[in-house]
Design a protein around this motif. Structure first.
Motif, PDB file in Angstrom:
ATOM      1  N   LEU A  38       0.853  -1.151  -0.095  1.00  0.00           N
ATOM      2  CA  LEU A  38       0.085  -0.097  -0.087  1.00  0.00           C
ATOM      3  C   LEU A  38       0.848   1.341  -0.114  1.00  0.00           C
ATOM      4  O   LEU A  38       0.184   2.436  -0.331  1.00  0.00           O
ATOM      5  CB  LEU A  38      -1.037  -0.046   1.278  1.00  0.00           C
ATOM      6  N   ARG A  39       1.966   1.175   0.484  1.00  0.00           N
ATOM      7  CA  ARG A  39       2.977   2.153   0.700  1.00  0.00           C
ATOM      8  C   ARG A  39       3.202   3.187  -0.582  1.00  0.00           C
ATOM      9  O   ARG A  39       3.039   4.242  -0.504  1.00  0.00           O
ATOM     10  CB  ARG A  39       4.421   1.661   0.993  1.00  0.00           C
ATOM     11  N   ARG A  41       0.904   3.598  -2.962  1.00  0.00           N
ATOM     12  CA  ARG A  41      -0.240   3.982  -3.707  1.00  0.00           C
ATOM     13  C   ARG A  41      -0.738   5.247  -3.203  1.00  0.00           C
ATOM     14  O   ARG A  41      -0.467   5.875  -2.242  1.00  0.00           O
ATOM     15  CB  ARG A  41      -1.488   2.973  -3.239  1.00  0.00           C
ATOM     16  N   GLU A  45      -6.474   6.128  -3.951  1.00  0.00           N
ATOM     17  CA  GLU A  45      -6.305   4.608  -4.235  1.00  0.00           C
ATOM     18  C   GLU A  45      -6.523   3.864  -2.682  1.00  0.00           C
ATOM     19  O   GLU A  45      -7.342   2.995  -2.771  1.00  0.00           O
ATOM     20  CB  GLU A  45      -5.121   4.082  -4.735  1.00  0.00           C
ATOM     21  N   LYS A  46      -5.971   4.527  -1.654  1.00  0.00           N
ATOM     22  CA  LYS A  46      -6.042   3.725  -0.388  1.00  0.00           C
ATOM     23  C   LYS A  46      -7.458   3.994   0.108  1.00  0.00           C
ATOM     24  O   LYS A  46      -8.074   3.052   0.902  1.00  0.00           O
ATOM     25  CB  LYS A  46      -4.927   4.375   0.705  1.00  0.00           C
ATOM     26  N   THR A  50     -10.233   1.107   0.819  1.00  0.00           N
ATOM     27  CA  THR A  50     -10.570   0.974   2.200  1.00  0.00           C
ATOM     28  C   THR A  50     -12.252   0.584   2.089  1.00  0.00           C
ATOM     29  O   THR A  50     -12.968  -0.094   2.816  1.00  0.00           O
ATOM     30  CB  THR A  50     -10.374   1.974   2.995  1.00  0.00           C
TER      31      THR A  50
END
Length: 101
Positions: A38-39, A41, A45-46, A50
């Motif tokens: 995820l770093r 992104r 997008e995160k 979610t």
């Protein structure tokens, strides 16, 4: 431990980016390997990930049908000890910092 046609999902690499695996054993079971992080992104997008996760699993989380694996809980004052616990790769599951209570 995987069934035939199982999936291994590798998210992040806190304990390093190298591991040893028997490719022939995975091939024999027709296993899929999925790698992600995820770093790198974007925030958008995160947020979307979610929302998608909660849409799919939110009710099960709320009812307790599925639960996160919690390794340990530390008071926020012991954040250094919690970090050391993770750095030493001693946790299996989430390490939580308790802010209140």
């Amino acid at each position: 431990l995987l069934n035939n046609r199982g999936r291994v999902v590798y998210l992040a690499a806190m304990s390093g980016d190298r591991f040893e695996v028997s490719v022939s054993a995975l091939m024999a079971k027709r296993v899929s390997l999925i790698f992600s992080t995820l770093r790198r992104r974007s925030l958008a997008e995160k947020v979307e990930l979610t929302h998608s996760f909660l849409e799919r699993f939110g009710a099960d989380l709320a009812s307790g049908a599925i639960k996160p694996v919690i390794d340990s809980v530390y008071p926020v004052e012991d954040a250094g000890a919690a970090h050391e616990h993770m750095r030493a790769n001693r946790n299996i599951g989430k390490v939580i910092l308790r802010v209140r209570g």
